[in-house]
Design an enzyme around this catalytic site. Structure first.
Site, mmCIF file in Angstrom:
data_model
loop_
_atom_site.group_PDB
_atom_site.id
_atom_site.type_symbol
_atom_site.label_atom_id
_atom_site.label_comp_id
_atom_site.label_asym_id
_atom_site.label_seq_id
_atom_site.Cartn_x
_atom_site.Cartn_y
_atom_site.Cartn_z
ATOM 1 N N CYS A 116 33.053 98.661 11.074
ATOM 2 C CA CYS A 116 33.321 98.197 9.702
ATOM 3 C C CYS A 116 32.024 98.129 8.902
ATOM 4 O O CYS A 116 32.015 98.400 7.691
ATOM 5 C CB CYS A 116 34.032 96.845 9.725
ATOM 6 N N ASN A 168 29.347 82.807 11.514
ATOM 7 C CA ASN A 168 30.672 82.243 11.802
ATOM 8 C C ASN A 168 31.064 82.277 13.275
ATOM 9 O O ASN A 168 32.241 82.255 13.596
ATOM 10 C CB ASN A 168 31.763 82.924 10.973
ATOM 11 N N CYS A 207 32.228 94.108 12.702
ATOM 12 C CA CYS A 207 31.883 94.949 13.839
ATOM 13 C C CYS A 207 31.022 96.118 13.340
ATOM 14 O O CYS A 207 30.895 96.355 12.125
ATOM 15 C CB CYS A 207 33.149 95.470 14.516
ATOM 16 N N GLU A 267 19.061 78.008 12.963
ATOM 17 C CA GLU A 267 18.520 79.017 12.038
ATOM 18 C C GLU A 267 17.191 79.570 12.569
ATOM 19 O O GLU A 267 16.218 79.773 11.831
ATOM 20 C CB GLU A 267 18.363 78.457 10.626
ATOM 21 N N GLY A 286 29.930 79.908 15.441
ATOM 22 C CA GLY A 286 29.902 78.544 15.964
ATOM 23 C C GLY A 286 28.560 78.108 16.517
ATOM 24 O O GLY A 286 28.489 77.180 17.328
ATOM 25 N N ALA A 336 24.169 85.224 17.447
ATOM 26 C CA ALA A 336 25.472 85.790 17.092
ATOM 27 C C ALA A 336 25.454 86.175 15.627
ATOM 28 O O ALA A 336 24.537 85.819 14.879
ATOM 29 C CB ALA A 336 26.579 84.767 17.334
#
Length: 186
Positions: free
Chosen positions: A182, A12, A179, A85, A14, A9
């Site tokens: 942006c 931030n 996104c 990581e 999770g 992901a």
């Protein structure tokens, strides 16, 4: 049959929280797990997996020289390897983790970023995308409300950084999850 999993992901989403929950679930049922995190990521201290929500746990640190197959041979009977990581794994290490799952029957669940601040794949992530038996995209959102898929590095004035070393450790002060729109418009 054990599998190699890649859960990826933007920042931030999770990932570390999910890893800590998986470790808890295994251990609550009496199973041993081994947790690993990249030695290069020392934001919260060396050898610690830390969720932005607060939970933290000691883990073994890995470097490019870490041999996961040798570590498994030294301590057999582990129910699962959990790697945080994972973008910092080498190609050789991902192949070793693949062997750990398919030959030694130890499930391996890797959590990490897919791409860097320039939209380029990390070596570990690229190899995991090629070899993982199952992949899950964990979701987070951009400030605009769309699904965040990119990691944008920002400077002290919150402006997009487009050049520099692929790895620069930092948290919310250095990176924003955004996104694709942006990311392109910044």
């Amino acid at each position: 049959m054990a599998k190699l999993f890649f859960r990826y992901a933007a920042m931030n989403a999770g990932k570390s929280t999910a890893l800590l929950q998986v470790a808890h679930n295994y251990e609550e049922r009496g199973h041993q797990v081994r947790l690993f995190t990249a030695a290069v990521d020392d934001r919260y201290g060396h050898g610690l997996i830390t969720s932005r929500l607060g939970p933290q746990r000691a883990a073994e640190s890995f470097t490019a020289e870490t041999d996961f197959l040798a570590l498994n041979a030294e301590r057999p009977g582990v129910a699962c390897f959990l790697v945080d990581e994972a973008q910092f794994l080498t190609k050789r290490q991902v192949w070793s983790l693949h062997e750990l799952a398919h030959i030694h029957n130890v499930p391996v669940i890797c959590y990490g970023l897919r791409t860097d601040f320039q939209g380029e794949l990390f070596t570990g992530s690229a190899t995991l995308l090629a070899l993982a038996d199952e992949m899950d995209e964990m979701k987070t959102i951009c400030d605009c409300g769309r699904k965040a898929t990119m990691n944008m590095r920002v400077d002290a004035n919150n402006r997009k950084v487009t050049e520099g070393a692929q790895v620069e450790i930092g948290g919310n002060a250095r990176y924003r999850s955004v996104c694709g729109r942006c990311f392109r418009q910044a």
